[in-house]
Design an enzyme around this catalytic site. Structure first.
Site, PDB file in Angstrom:
ATOM      1  CB  CYS A  57      -7.510   8.628 -22.951  1.00 12.44           C
ATOM      2  SG  CYS A  57      -6.910   9.560 -21.551  1.00 12.44           S
ATOM      3  NE  ARG A  72      -7.626   2.428 -24.392  1.00  9.19           N
ATOM      4  CZ  ARG A  72      -6.523   2.047 -25.042  1.00  9.19           C
ATOM      5  NH1 ARG A  72      -6.537   0.921 -25.719  1.00  9.19           N
ATOM      6  NH2 ARG A  72      -5.425   2.751 -25.011  1.00  9.19           N
ATOM      7  CD1 TRP A  97      -6.247   6.822 -16.120  1.00  8.63           C
ATOM      8  CD2 TRP A  97      -7.987   5.454 -16.152  1.00  8.63           C
ATOM      9  NE1 TRP A  97      -6.103   5.948 -15.091  1.00  8.63           N
ATOM     10  CE2 TRP A  97      -7.148   5.095 -15.071  1.00  8.63           C
ATOM     11  CE3 TRP A  97      -9.150   4.724 -16.347  1.00  8.63           C
ATOM     12  CZ2 TRP A  97      -7.432   4.051 -14.211  1.00  8.63           C
ATOM     13  CZ3 TRP A  97      -9.435   3.674 -15.501  1.00  8.63           C
ATOM     14  CH2 TRP A  97      -8.598   3.347 -14.456  1.00  8.63           C
ATOM     15  CG  ASN A 125      -4.275   7.716 -24.776  1.00 12.68           C
ATOM     16  OD1 ASN A 125      -4.091   8.001 -23.587  1.00 12.68           O
ATOM     17  ND2 ASN A 125      -4.226   6.477 -25.234  1.00 12.68           N
ATOM     18  N   GLY A 126      -2.246  10.210 -23.742  1.00 15.89           N
ATOM     19  CA  GLY A 126      -0.813  10.251 -23.411  1.00 15.89           C
ATOM     20  C   GLY A 126      -0.559  11.426 -22.483  1.00 15.89           C
ATOM     21  CD  GLU A 181       1.533  -9.563  -5.966  1.00 13.68           C
ATOM     22  OE1 GLU A 181       1.045  -9.534  -4.826  1.00 13.68           O
ATOM     23  OE2 GLU A 181       0.838  -9.536  -6.990  1.00 13.68           O
ATOM     24  CE  LYS A 218      -1.325 -11.662  -8.843  1.00 17.52           C
ATOM     25  NZ  LYS A 218      -1.243 -10.731  -7.790  1.00 17.52           N
ATOM     26  CD  GLU A 243      -4.788 -13.203  -6.726  1.00 17.41           C
ATOM     27  OE1 GLU A 243      -3.746 -12.682  -7.152  1.00 17.41           O
ATOM     28  OE2 GLU A 243      -5.875 -12.621  -6.681  1.00 17.41           O
ATOM     29  CG  HIS A 271      14.026 -19.402  12.348  1.00 20.51           C
ATOM     30  ND1 HIS A 271      14.768 -19.482  13.506  1.00 20.51           N
ATOM     31  CD2 HIS A 271      14.688 -18.563  11.517  1.00 20.51           C
ATOM     32  CE1 HIS A 271      15.833 -18.700  13.394  1.00 20.51           C
ATOM     33  NE2 HIS A 271      15.807 -18.124  12.196  1.00 20.51           N
ATOM     34  CE  LYS A 308      -8.481  -5.947 -10.964  1.00 20.20           C
ATOM     35  NZ  LYS A 308      -7.138  -6.563 -10.804  1.00 20.20           N
TER      36      LYS A 308
HETATM   37  C1  AGP Z   1      -4.595  -9.226  -6.241  1.00 23.65           C
HETATM   38  O1  AGP Z   1      -4.141 -10.095  -7.270  1.00 23.65           O
HETATM   39  C2  AGP Z   1      -5.916  -9.667  -5.677  1.00 23.65           C
HETATM   40  N1  AGP Z   1      -6.891  -9.646  -6.701  1.00 23.65           N
HETATM   41  C3  AGP Z   1      -6.315  -8.987  -4.388  1.00 23.65           C
HETATM   42  O2  AGP Z   1      -5.403  -9.408  -3.418  1.00 23.65           O
HETATM   43  C4  AGP Z   1      -6.328  -7.437  -4.388  1.00 23.65           C
HETATM   44  O3  AGP Z   1      -5.017  -6.954  -4.451  1.00 23.65           O
HETATM   45  C5  AGP Z   1      -6.948  -6.972  -3.056  1.00 23.65           C
HETATM   46  O4  AGP Z   1      -8.272  -7.423  -3.017  1.00 23.65           O
HETATM   47  C6  AGP Z   1      -6.897  -5.451  -2.879  1.00 23.65           C
HETATM   48  O5  AGP Z   1      -7.620  -4.848  -3.913  1.00 23.65           O
HETATM   49  P1  AGP Z   1      -7.415  -3.281  -4.165  1.00 23.65           P
HETATM   50  O6  AGP Z   1      -5.981  -3.097  -4.568  1.00 23.65           O
HETATM   51  O7  AGP Z   1      -8.370  -2.937  -5.257  1.00 23.65           O
HETATM   52  O8  AGP Z   1      -7.701  -2.551  -2.884  1.00 23.65           O
END
Ligand code: AGP
Length: 603
Positions: free
Chosen positions: A2, A27, A75, A99-100, A479, A483, A486, A502, A598
């Site tokens: 928040c 935030r 939030w 907040n918290g 993951e 990262k 990306e 394999h 995003k």
């Molecule tokens: C994650 O780093 C990416 N930006 C992307 O893979 C993201 O996780 C994916 O688009 C799913 O988004 P969401 O978690 O908002 O559903």
């Protein structure tokens, strides 16, 4: 996470408060409100949704002369995003913003209700104002009443309180959630849960420490710690708003990596109890008739689901299948009513995940969302939601959302184990203890970050990366590879360590970089032999492990190896920082990498 603002002075209080809240919008929030005390009268306004709705409600209000006010963007953690649950919360003659999370709010609320107190909201926050007024009626002194109130609260809080019985002061307290107090050169007082709200207003600020509490008035600021008055440690305030929002970090992604300890603490508060997991959002009966879990998500959220599938099967002994949402939508999937359909999403708006959820609903399955944005499309559609409580995530490359998703599902796996009696009480207590230590396991030390900054210079070229791991470190390898891809635009793949022979090992040479996740607590010897195969073929190895590995070209020693999940989270941070520092060296836009959004709200 928040946002909180406060002001004492002669300027237009409403404008100061709303402008401060606007600086905290990054935030994330789902409702907002202000309360203004002037001439012994308190006026309060609250609105669900964006700040504009609050401005519309306050357009006919203006303060005139000396006044004070508090404001809040909420939030949702306890209770849905409604006007009743929005802050400030009212007693008979006082208002509070917070907040918290107050961990002991239920017992405090029950005790106050026994005294006849009527609660309007579902929030934990409301107990603060009623407790203050109960204490004031007993002690007849606002400061003593406030002090006693704060002493009674357990959990994390940043609090501002105004009251008609002391109309010259704003009372404050800070423990576990950020709070800053400052003044301008005319002596006006400003509060903010982030200095972004104070820039252009206050000229000097004090970053309050845990345990600090006190009051402010036109006469100045009084801070106490453990009933002793403290000296005021004022410092000049930067003038740059964006850098303030980044909290001094170079990128939002970097700030969000460093925030993981804080948001993981938020994620477990009120859920990891002394001897069990509790979800306010769920009831055990929701799992009646369920003997399979299907998880559906995209990208990083898919990776968190894949990682936690190991936990659901190992601990809750429940068959768990994980699907990529864009594949699931068109494969004409078989869906049975004994399956709990779980969708994971940071944004709650990802088109493929949302459509998969609709398919499950149409098929009559029970549905559960693990999501970071309350009131999002996925949250509104799912039968129930476990909020990740990561706060808004601005970096396109997800970090803290991934961390809180994994934590939420780890807790859920124990919750299901409790229902199905698949773990002993000691086994559950051991898991709960491990969970409590995770916020420590993700702390980024300067030494670690410096080491990763240095070694990243060796990983700026080559013909690609293999991130390898076994068990739930395979999804972590996926993951880590995602990262890096990306934000560095270098090619990277996550692979089960046992799969190298394999086919992929054909790529091994000195220009192939292997990032090896080698936890001590899960299949160490198996992974070690897989890495030795790659090293024997001259692949350049970066080994991440608590155990020395002499064949590594680079080695990052981890320290939290008391539990597989503490190893998981510590290695997660290292792969996040590696991607960040490689990207920085390549001069990329870390927060907004090319071609990415995003939230992917289209197919
Ligand atoms: C994650 O780093 C990416 N930006 C992307 O893979 C993201 O996780 C994916 O688009 C799913 O988004 P969401 O978690 O908002 O559903």
């Amino acid at each position: 996470m928040c946002g909180i603002v406060g002001y004492i002075g002669k300027k237009e209080v409403k404008d100061i408060l709303v402008d401060g809240l606007r600086e905290l919008e990054y935030r994330g929030y789902d409702s907002a409100g202000i309360a203004v005390l002037q001439d012994d009268e308190i006026k309060s306004y609250k609105a669900v949704g964006k700040l504009k709705n609050l401005e519309d409600k306050t357009k006919d209000f203006a303060s005139d002369g000396l006044a004070m006010g508090i404001g809040h963007t909420r939030w949702a953690t306890h209770g849905k995003p409604t006007e009743l649950n929005a802050h400030p919360h009212l007693g008979e003659f006082s208002y509070v913003v917070h907040n918290g999370i107050i961990e002991n709010y239920q017992e405090l609320k029950s005790s106050l209700q026994k005294d006849g107190v009527k609660f309007l909201s579902q929030t934990d926050t409301e107990v603060i104002v009623h407790l203050f007024e109960k204490n004031y009626k007993e002690l007849n002194d606002p400061m003593s009443a406030f002090e006693k109130t704060i002493d009674t609260l357990h959990g994390a809080y940043a609090v501002l309180l105004i009251t008609k019985v002391d109309p010259e002061k704003i009372y404050f307290a800070k423990h576990g959630s950020p709070m800053i107090v400052g003044n301008d050169d005319k002596g006006d007082i400003h509060f903010g849960s982030s200095d972004a709200a104070l820039i252009g207003k206050a000229t000097e600020v004090i970053y309050l420490d845990d345990g600090d509490y006190g009051y402010t008035s036109q006469e100045g600021i009084s801070i106490f710690f453990d009933k002793e008055k403290k000296a005021l440690n004022k410092r000049a305030l930067t003038g740059d708003k964006i850098s303030a929002q980044k909290g001094g970090f170079r990128f939002f992604m970097e700030k969000e990596i460093y925030e993981q300890g804080e948001v993981l603490s938020d994620t477990i508060i009120g859920r990891v109890l002394d001897e069990k997991i509790n979800f306010e959002e769920l009831h055990e009966s929701f799992f009646d008739g369920i003997d399979e879990i299907k998880i559906c998500a995209c990208g990083t959220s898919y990776n968190s689901g894949l990682a936690c599938a190991y936990l659901f099967e190992r601990q809750a002994k429940i068959k768990t299948v994980v699907e990529i949402a864009s594949e699931f939508r068109y494969k004409e999937p078989l869906m049975t009513k004994n399956t709990l359909f779980v969708v994971i999403s940071q944004s709650g708006e990802t088109a493929d995940t949302l459509e998969a959820l609709k398919m499950a609903k149409r098929a009559g399955l029970k549905t559960l969302a693990i999501c970071n944005v309350d009131n999002s499309s996925i949250v509104r559609l799912a039968d129930h939601t476990i909020l990740a409580r990561a706060g808004i995530e601005k970096g396109v490359a997800s970090t803290k959302a991934f961390a809180t998703q994994v934590m939420a599902m780890w807790m859920l796996s124990i919750y299901v184990a409790q229902i199905k009696n698949t773990m002993s009480k000691d086994e559950i207590k051991s898991e709960l203890n491990a969970m409590r230590h995770i916020p420590n396991a993700v702390i980024v030390s300067d030494k670690l970050h410096e080491k990763i900054k240095r070694l990243s210079k060796r990983y700026l070229h080559g013909h690609g990366f293999f991130f390898i791991g076994r068990d739930m470190f395979f999804p972590l390898a996926l993951e880590g590879a995602l990262k890096l891809k990306e934000i560095s635009y270098l090619h990277a793949e996550g692979y089960p360590a046992g799969e190298m022979k394999h086919g992929p090992i054909a790529l091994a040479d000195s220009e192939l970089f292997t990032i090896a996740l080698m936890p001590k607590t899960l299949h160490y010897d198996k992974v070690k032999s897989n890495v030795e195969e790659l090293s024997a073929r001259d692949s350049t190895i970066l080994a991440i492990s608590p155990l020395e590995f002499e064949l590594a070209d680079d080695f990052i020693k981890t320290t939290h190896c008391e539990h597989p999940m503490s190893e998981f989270f510590e290695m997660m941070v290292i792969t996040q920082l590696l991607a960040l520092e490689v990207s920085v060296r390549l001069g990329n836009d870390v927060d907004m990498p090319r071609n990415l959004a995003k939230s992917v709200t289209v197919e």
